[in-house]
Design an enzyme around this catalytic site. Structure first.
Site, mmCIF file in Angstrom:
data_model
loop_
_atom_site.group_PDB
_atom_site.id
_atom_site.type_symbol
_atom_site.label_atom_id
_atom_site.label_comp_id
_atom_site.label_asym_id
_atom_site.label_seq_id
_atom_site.Cartn_x
_atom_site.Cartn_y
_atom_site.Cartn_z
ATOM 1 N N PHE A 136 0.846 -1.192 0.000
ATOM 2 C CA PHE A 136 0.000 0.000 0.000
ATOM 3 C C PHE A 136 0.887 1.249 0.000
ATOM 4 O O PHE A 136 1.882 1.312 0.740
ATOM 5 C CB PHE A 136 -0.916 -0.008 1.225
ATOM 6 C CG PHE A 136 -1.957 1.064 1.174
ATOM 7 C CD1 PHE A 136 -3.056 0.941 0.346
ATOM 8 C CD2 PHE A 136 -1.833 2.212 1.940
ATOM 9 C CE1 PHE A 136 -4.021 1.942 0.283
ATOM 10 C CE2 PHE A 136 -2.794 3.212 1.886
ATOM 11 C CZ PHE A 136 -3.895 3.078 1.055
ATOM 12 N N ASP A 209 1.856 -4.747 8.523
ATOM 13 C CA ASP A 209 0.643 -3.932 8.452
ATOM 14 C C ASP A 209 -0.534 -4.908 8.346
ATOM 15 O O ASP A 209 -0.639 -5.670 7.377
ATOM 16 C CB ASP A 209 0.726 -3.014 7.221
ATOM 17 C CG ASP A 209 -0.485 -2.110 7.074
ATOM 18 O OD1 ASP A 209 -1.543 -2.397 7.692
ATOM 19 O OD2 ASP A 209 -0.391 -1.123 6.323
#
Ligand SMILES: Cc1ncc(COP(=O)(O)O)c(C=O)c1O
Length: 429
Positions: A136, A209
């Site tokens: 991301f 994450d």
């Protein structure tokens, strides 16, 4: 054999998790396949937030920091999230955004990785942060910014090339491996245990994450030996738009390094108002400023919707249903939407797939998603060409999956997506 709508309705009737849907407010007729972006509102949230506003804030005012437990909300909600990601009570707090928490943990981890190797012949060389090219963007931007500040290098690889980069002599310059456990654009899930072990063998630390994992797939932070983790409150945890995020550090590391955003709420004694910073013990040092009480109250309602699955088998049962839903969606698209240029991006192998299914199409992906939204099937579009569908097993049923694919088939068969009104790109896609 392709399942029929009636087969899917029968699966819903037998679904042991079906009762969990009543915890949510879902607009009638809407098929919501975007819980990986913004979870559905928990039915308990409006009353809880109103109570915090009207009573705790309105009547209690400043007294509520003590009387209503506002001061410990970050830890209280953190302990609940810890149950979902394999962390122990007191190891995880809710704070800030995922991006800001990434900055904290990447900085701390970089500091530790370099400190641990300093004094050895490898110390000076350990300057590389390894990540995945398709991670991301915020994860990459934060890592890039840190690399610039600390004279390090961010190296972006394809996921399958990471083990070789960590192995043997090549791994000796790697300080950190930072990955999103489930990739936002493909739904591919990394093997956290294996990659963490490979990173450790190379002398590097790991930062995970969990934005697309917490509440979606079982995670065992302590079991895998991960070093640091962050995650998102507004996706599968149903905490509401812009809900605060969470941060975890392995007990072995939590007190070894300062996190760089040394704010007063992370101080050992904030109300002593001393001029020098003394970090609080444990994960509380990862707090920075005043907790966002209204957002934390909404997030707690969201986390409670996931914990409500515990008596029904918890994350293992949710994962079982999530895999069944994503498998069904992928199979139905392949059989019922064949010939329309859709390619399955997400892995077909269960162990490699998170709780979403992504499809790619050379053209029209954005417009197709818009046409589906107009028909009450909400997914999203990720540039340049991905149609993304998230499946939250707490509130999505099998017949909804069937109907979503039927709407997709109709949008493609009739070419309605070509209409000009679906081409206009909005700010949020
Ligand atoms: C993997 C991942 N990390 C981080 C974020 C966003 O972080 P923030 O809440 O700081 O905007 C997202 C948002 O979609 C995400 O998918």
């Amino acid at each position: 054999m392709t399942l029929t709508r009636a087969d899917c309705e029968a699966l819903d009737r037998r679904d042991p998790l079906a009762t969990l849907r009543s915890q949510f407010v879902i607009p009638p007729g809407l098929i919501y396949l975007d819980g990986n972006s913004l979870g559905v509102m928990p039915a308990a949230a409006p009353a809880r937030v109103a109570q915090v506003v009207q009573q705790e804030w309105g009547q209690g005012l400043i007294r509520s920091w003590n009387a209503a437990g506002w001061m410990n909300l970050s830890q209280r909600v953190g302990d609940k999230i810890a149950r979902l990601v394999g962390a122990a009570p007191g190891e995880l707090v809710v704070a800030d955004s995922t991006s800001v928490n990434l900055f904290k943990v990447l900085s701390a981890a970089l500091h530790l990785a370099r400190a641990e190797s300093s004094g050895t012949h490898r110390g000076a060389q350990r300057h590389v942060i390894v990540s995945e090219r398709s991670n991301f963007p915020t994860d990459l931007y934060i890592a890039q910014s840190l690399a610039q500040q600390h004279g390090g290098t961010l190296e972006l690889l394809e996921g399958e090339d990471i083990p070789a980069r960590l192995a043997g002599a090549r791994g000796q310059d790697v300080a950190l491996l930072t990955l999103t456990h489930v990739n936002y654009r493909t739904g591919r899930m990394h093997d956290m245990a294996a990659l963490t072990a490979q990173a450790h063998a190379a002398g590097a630390l790991t930062v995970w994450d969990l934005a697309h994992s917490a509440g979606a797939v079982p995670v065992d932070l302590n079991g895998t030996g991960a070093d640091f983790a962050v995650g998102c409150g507004y996706k599968y945890l149903n905490g509401g738009p812009g809900a605060p995020a969470f941060v975890w550090a392995h007990p072995q590391h939590v007190s070894s390094a300062w996190q760089p955003l040394a704010g007063w709420i992370g101080h050992a004694a904030p109300f002593e108002f001393t001029p020098d910073y003394q970090p609080a013990p444990g994960i509380t040092r990862y707090l920075c400023g005043t907790p966002p009480v209204l957002s934390l109250a909404a997030l707690e309602c969201g986390v409670d919707t996931v914990l409500a699955a515990e008596p029904l088998g918890g994350m293992v049962a949710l994962r079982h249903k999530s895999l069944a839903l994503t498998r069904l969606f992928a199979e139905l698209v392949q059989t019922r939407c064949a010939g329309h240029g859709l390619r399955l991006v997400s892995p077909t192998e269960d162990a490699l797939r998170g709780s979403q299914v992504c499809l790619a199409r050379d053209d029209g992906a954005y417009a197709i998603v818009q046409a589906l939204i107009e028909r009450g099937v909400i997914g999203d579009f990720r540039a340049p060409n991905v149609l993304r569908f998230g499946f939250t097993p707490l509130y999505i049923g099998y017949a909804e999956v069937w109907e979503a694919v039927e709407q997709l088939r109709q949008v493609l068969d009739g070419g309605v997506w070509r209409d000009a009104r679906f081409q206009q790109r909005q700010q949020v896609t």
